[in-house]
Scaffold this motif. Structure first.
Motif, PDB file in Angstrom:
ATOM      1  N   TYR A  44      46.001  53.476  17.927  1.00 48.16           N
ATOM      2  CA  TYR A  44      45.407  54.318  18.203  1.00 48.16           C
ATOM      3  C   TYR A  44      45.161  54.079  20.231  1.00 48.16           C
ATOM      4  O   TYR A  44      45.324  55.101  20.771  1.00 48.16           O
ATOM      5  CB  TYR A  44      44.205  54.630  17.651  1.00 48.16           C
ATOM      6  CG  TYR A  44      43.765  55.780  18.308  1.00 48.16           C
ATOM      7  CD1 TYR A  44      43.786  57.712  18.079  1.00 48.16           C
ATOM      8  CD2 TYR A  44      42.346  56.268  19.674  1.00 48.16           C
ATOM      9  CE1 TYR A  44      43.798  58.550  18.463  1.00 48.16           C
ATOM     10  CE2 TYR A  44      42.137  57.674  19.329  1.00 48.16           C
ATOM     11  CZ  TYR A  44      43.003  58.117  19.259  1.00 48.16           C
ATOM     12  OH  TYR A  44      42.185  59.304  20.166  1.00 48.16           O
ATOM     13  N   ARG A  50      48.619  62.554  18.768  1.00 49.04           N
ATOM     14  CA  ARG A  50      47.610  64.515  19.194  1.00 49.04           C
ATOM     15  C   ARG A  50      47.780  63.893  17.820  1.00 49.04           C
ATOM     16  O   ARG A  50      46.641  65.020  17.161  1.00 49.04           O
ATOM     17  CB  ARG A  50      48.310  65.047  19.322  1.00 49.04           C
ATOM     18  CG  ARG A  50      47.797  66.733  19.172  1.00 49.04           C
ATOM     19  CD  ARG A  50      46.420  66.809  20.538  1.00 49.04           C
ATOM     20  NE  ARG A  50      45.831  67.736  20.199  1.00 49.04           N
ATOM     21  CZ  ARG A  50      44.845  67.687  19.052  1.00 49.04           C
ATOM     22  NH1 ARG A  50      44.762  66.727  18.769  1.00 49.04           N
ATOM     23  NH2 ARG A  50      44.350  68.965  18.867  1.00 49.04           N
ATOM     24  N   THR A  51      48.682  64.115  16.331  1.00 48.30           N
ATOM     25  CA  THR A  51      48.316  63.678  15.339  1.00 48.30           C
ATOM     26  C   THR A  51      48.565  62.813  15.037  1.00 48.30           C
ATOM     27  O   THR A  51      50.445  61.988  14.836  1.00 48.30           O
ATOM     28  CB  THR A  51      49.568  64.797  14.162  1.00 48.30           C
ATOM     29  OG1 THR A  51      49.707  66.564  14.834  1.00 48.30           O
ATOM     30  CG2 THR A  51      49.644  65.147  13.058  1.00 48.30           C
ATOM     31  N   ALA A  53      48.902  60.310  11.805  1.00 48.19           N
ATOM     32  CA  ALA A  53      50.017  60.900  10.643  1.00 48.19           C
ATOM     33  C   ALA A  53      49.965  59.087   9.564  1.00 48.19           C
ATOM     34  O   ALA A  53      50.365  58.070   9.639  1.00 48.19           O
ATOM     35  CB  ALA A  53      51.092  60.671  10.797  1.00 48.19           C
ATOM     36  N   PRO A  88      41.993  63.493  17.248  1.00 43.02           N
ATOM     37  CA  PRO A  88      43.402  63.559  16.514  1.00 43.02           C
ATOM     38  C   PRO A  88      43.456  64.660  15.508  1.00 43.02           C
ATOM     39  O   PRO A  88      42.283  64.883  14.925  1.00 43.02           O
ATOM     40  CB  PRO A  88      43.965  62.889  16.540  1.00 43.02           C
ATOM     41  CG  PRO A  88      43.050  61.055  16.342  1.00 43.02           C
ATOM     42  CD  PRO A  88      42.078  61.924  16.924  1.00 43.02           C
ATOM     43  N   GLU A  89      44.346  65.184  14.997  1.00 41.85           N
ATOM     44  CA  GLU A  89      44.480  66.109  13.972  1.00 41.85           C
ATOM     45  C   GLU A  89      45.156  64.765  13.025  1.00 41.85           C
ATOM     46  O   GLU A  89      45.630  63.944  13.846  1.00 41.85           O
ATOM     47  CB  GLU A  89      46.137  67.211  13.989  1.00 41.85           C
ATOM     48  CG  GLU A  89      45.267  68.449  14.512  1.00 41.85           C
ATOM     49  CD  GLU A  89      46.262  70.093  14.434  1.00 41.85           C
ATOM     50  OE1 GLU A  89      47.406  69.057  14.434  1.00 41.85           O
ATOM     51  OE2 GLU A  89      45.909  70.909  15.333  1.00 41.85           O
ATOM     52  N   TYR A  90      44.595  64.714  11.504  1.00 38.45           N
ATOM     53  CA  TYR A  90      44.870  64.135  11.351  1.00 38.45           C
ATOM     54  C   TYR A  90      45.839  64.150   9.048  1.00 38.45           C
ATOM     55  O   TYR A  90      45.458  65.302   8.719  1.00 38.45           O
ATOM     56  CB  TYR A  90      43.865  63.290  10.282  1.00 38.45           C
ATOM     57  CG  TYR A  90      42.810  62.798  10.569  1.00 38.45           C
ATOM     58  CD1 TYR A  90      42.656  61.070  11.330  1.00 38.45           C
ATOM     59  CD2 TYR A  90      41.729  63.661  11.543  1.00 38.45           C
ATOM     60  CE1 TYR A  90      41.982  60.597  12.382  1.00 38.45           C
ATOM     61  CE2 TYR A  90      40.384  62.759  12.423  1.00 38.45           C
ATOM     62  CZ  TYR A  90      40.809  61.426  12.826  1.00 38.45           C
ATOM     63  OH  TYR A  90      39.895  60.729  13.952  1.00 38.45           O
ATOM     64  N   GLN A  91      46.925  63.156   9.251  1.00 38.73           N
ATOM     65  CA  GLN A  91      47.779  64.248   8.280  1.00 38.73           C
ATOM     66  C   GLN A  91      47.595  63.265   7.252  1.00 38.73           C
ATOM     67  O   GLN A  91      48.142  61.682   7.535  1.00 38.73           O
ATOM     68  CB  GLN A  91      49.392  64.588   9.013  1.00 38.73           C
ATOM     69  CG  GLN A  91      50.199  64.736   7.899  1.00 38.73           C
ATOM     70  CD  GLN A  91      51.563  65.080   8.197  1.00 38.73           C
ATOM     71  OE1 GLN A  91      52.094  64.310   9.853  1.00 38.73           O
ATOM     72  NE2 GLN A  91      52.526  65.911   7.586  1.00 38.73           N
ATOM     73  N   GLY A 127      38.691  65.673  14.445  1.00 39.65           N
ATOM     74  CA  GLY A 127      39.282  66.509  13.992  1.00 39.65           C
ATOM     75  C   GLY A 127      40.185  67.342  12.226  1.00 39.65           C
ATOM     76  O   GLY A 127      39.745  66.651  11.894  1.00 39.65           O
ATOM     77  N   CYS A 129      41.545  67.802   8.716  1.00 37.97           N
ATOM     78  CA  CYS A 129      42.248  66.915   8.232  1.00 37.97           C
ATOM     79  C   CYS A 129      43.579  67.354   7.239  1.00 37.97           C
ATOM     80  O   CYS A 129      42.811  67.914   6.238  1.00 37.97           O
ATOM     81  CB  CYS A 129      41.207  65.196   7.445  1.00 37.97           C
ATOM     82  SG  CYS A 129      42.237  64.471   6.078  1.00 37.97           S
ATOM     83  N   SER A 147      57.894  59.313  11.369  1.00 44.26           N
ATOM     84  CA  SER A 147      57.058  60.511  10.846  1.00 44.26           C
ATOM     85  C   SER A 147      55.452  59.871  11.065  1.00 44.26           C
ATOM     86  O   SER A 147      54.411  60.407  10.866  1.00 44.26           O
ATOM     87  CB  SER A 147      57.771  61.523   9.572  1.00 44.26           C
ATOM     88  OG  SER A 147      57.415  61.059   8.932  1.00 44.26           O
ATOM     89  N   HIS A 149      52.153  57.036  11.382  1.00 42.38           N
ATOM     90  CA  HIS A 149      51.891  55.885  12.562  1.00 42.38           C
ATOM     91  C   HIS A 149      51.127  54.885  11.869  1.00 42.38           C
ATOM     92  O   HIS A 149      50.820  53.349  12.092  1.00 42.38           O
ATOM     93  CB  HIS A 149      50.523  57.139  13.523  1.00 42.38           C
ATOM     94  CG  HIS A 149      50.849  57.570  14.264  1.00 42.38           C
ATOM     95  ND1 HIS A 149      50.694  59.495  14.080  1.00 42.38           N
ATOM     96  CD2 HIS A 149      51.489  57.678  15.655  1.00 42.38           C
ATOM     97  CE1 HIS A 149      52.020  59.258  14.575  1.00 42.38           C
ATOM     98  NE2 HIS A 149      51.950  58.808  16.121  1.00 42.38           N
TER      99      HIS A 149
END
Length: 368
Positions: A44, A50-51, A53, A88-91, A127, A129, A147, A149
């Motif tokens: 991180y 920003r997102t 994954a 961040p946004e979490y995917q 953020g 999820c 795609s 992280h």
């Protein structure tokens, strides 16, 4: 055996379910927590996506699925507060084979999100999820190119994509590698492991962003001897003994036993490192070997509960395979005999599961 069709942990939340009998796996995740925190912190702070994954491969179902995800997200949220950065946004991408109990996971999502808010949220700015289920074998591509992280997997990579070919009539009376197994059986198991781990690494390398990382925990062994009893190999030897007792009682047939082989490979640390370096897509940042005593399989403390807990833990994992191959009639007796053998083993020797945890980063190839 078509592993991707039949392999799954016991479903639901009943007494025989994986959800109720996975304390051993939870212990392994807890042991790996410092490495997970190190990996996600480094990732991180070097990328500030920003997102973010996150993929959990072999997620199964039950509380452990959300236990590790909560750890990861808590670590990132702590960093955001310390660095005064927006969350961040979490995917979140949850992967397992198609037969996995994804329904239980989806039903538990509201509880997971409430838990995140209760454990993490200090200023109402956590953020969002977004969670998805991704059925399929991780011995192939699962996600879009670059795609992901962060990839996590625990107690899954020792499962092979298939039972090694050509061993059905050569490993009689056994269900895994033993000292009685012919050399060609040992070679077949290792060759299958070699192919599978190479495909796993190659696929993840395509799916991870540059600088992306993985933390993997796998059942392994300290010894270079693939038949060493100081690992999970021993638990399969005991279950083979239980099945042989069923054979002697006429409850199963010899051809059934001889055609049943566990699609596992329990590697040593050096075997794992060798295959990772040979494939070449990842740099090994850290490796740790740990042990978990069989008594960590459950919470029952009464006399004889240790063997009872281990048998329940293993039943939650093995029952679907045994049921598909031998039928329902022998299930209870097989695991009763198994429990007796476990109790005898625990009374006579040190009984542990060995874990190998690796922190890997995707190798960045310099532009020429």
């Amino acid at each position: 055996m078509k592993v991707d069709k039949v392999l799954h942990m016991n479903e639901g939340v009943g007494e025989a379910s994986y959800a109720k009998n996975s304390l051993l796996q939870r212990k392994a995740i807890s042991i790996a927590k410092p490495m997970i925190e190190e990996a996600i912190t480094t990732l991180y702070c070097s990328t500030f996506p920003r997102t973010l994954a996150i993929a959990d491969l072999g997620c199964s179902s039950g509380p452990n699925t959300f236990f590790v995800l909560t750890q990861i997200i808590k670590s990132v949220e702590t960093l955001c507060q310390q660095l005064n950065r927006p969350s961040p946004e979490y995917q979140v991408l949850l992967n397992d084979l198609p037969a996995n109990d994804f329904n239980t996971i989806f039903k538990s999502l509201p509880t997971f999100k409430n838990m995140l808010c209760n454990e993490i949220q200090a200023n109402n700015k956590i953020g969002p999820c977004f969670t998805s289920g991704v059925p399929g074998s991780f011995y192939g591509r699962l996600f879009a190119t670059q795609s992901l992280h962060f990839v996590h997997s625990s107690y899954s990579l020792h499962w092979l994509s298939q039972v090694p070919e050509g061993i059905e009539k050569k490993n009689k009376g056994n269900i895994y590698i033993t000292r009685r197994s012919p050399k060609e059986v040992l070679k077949a198991y290792y060759d299958q492991f070699e192919r599978d781990i190479s495909w796993f690494l190659r696929c993840r390398a395509e799916e991870l962003v540059e600088g992306g990382c993985m933390v993997l925990t796998i059942l392994g062994r300290r010894s270079e001897d693939p038949c060493s009893k100081e690992s999970a190999v021993y638990i399969y030897e005991l279950f083979a003994k239980a099945l042989n007792q069923l054979l002697s009682k006429g409850l199963i047939q010899a051809h059934q036993l001889d055609s049943f082989n566990i699609p596992n490979y329990i590697p040593s640390s050096s075997e794992l490192k060798r295959e990772i370096l040979k494939e070449g897509s990842f740099t090994i940042k850290r490796t740790e070997v740990s042990a978990v005593h069989w008594t960590h399989c459950g919470t029952e403390l009464k006399s004889g509960a240790g063997a009872y807990n281990v048998a329940k833990c293993m039943r939650a994992v093995l029952e679907p395979l045994v049921l598909q191959h031998f039928g329902e009639a022998i299930i209870d007796e097989a695991f009763r005999l198994f429990q007796e053998l476990i109790a005898d083993a625990m009374s006579k020797q040190k009984t542990e599961f060995i874990n190998i945890t690796l922190y890997l980063t995707k190798t960045i190839v310099p532009n020429l």
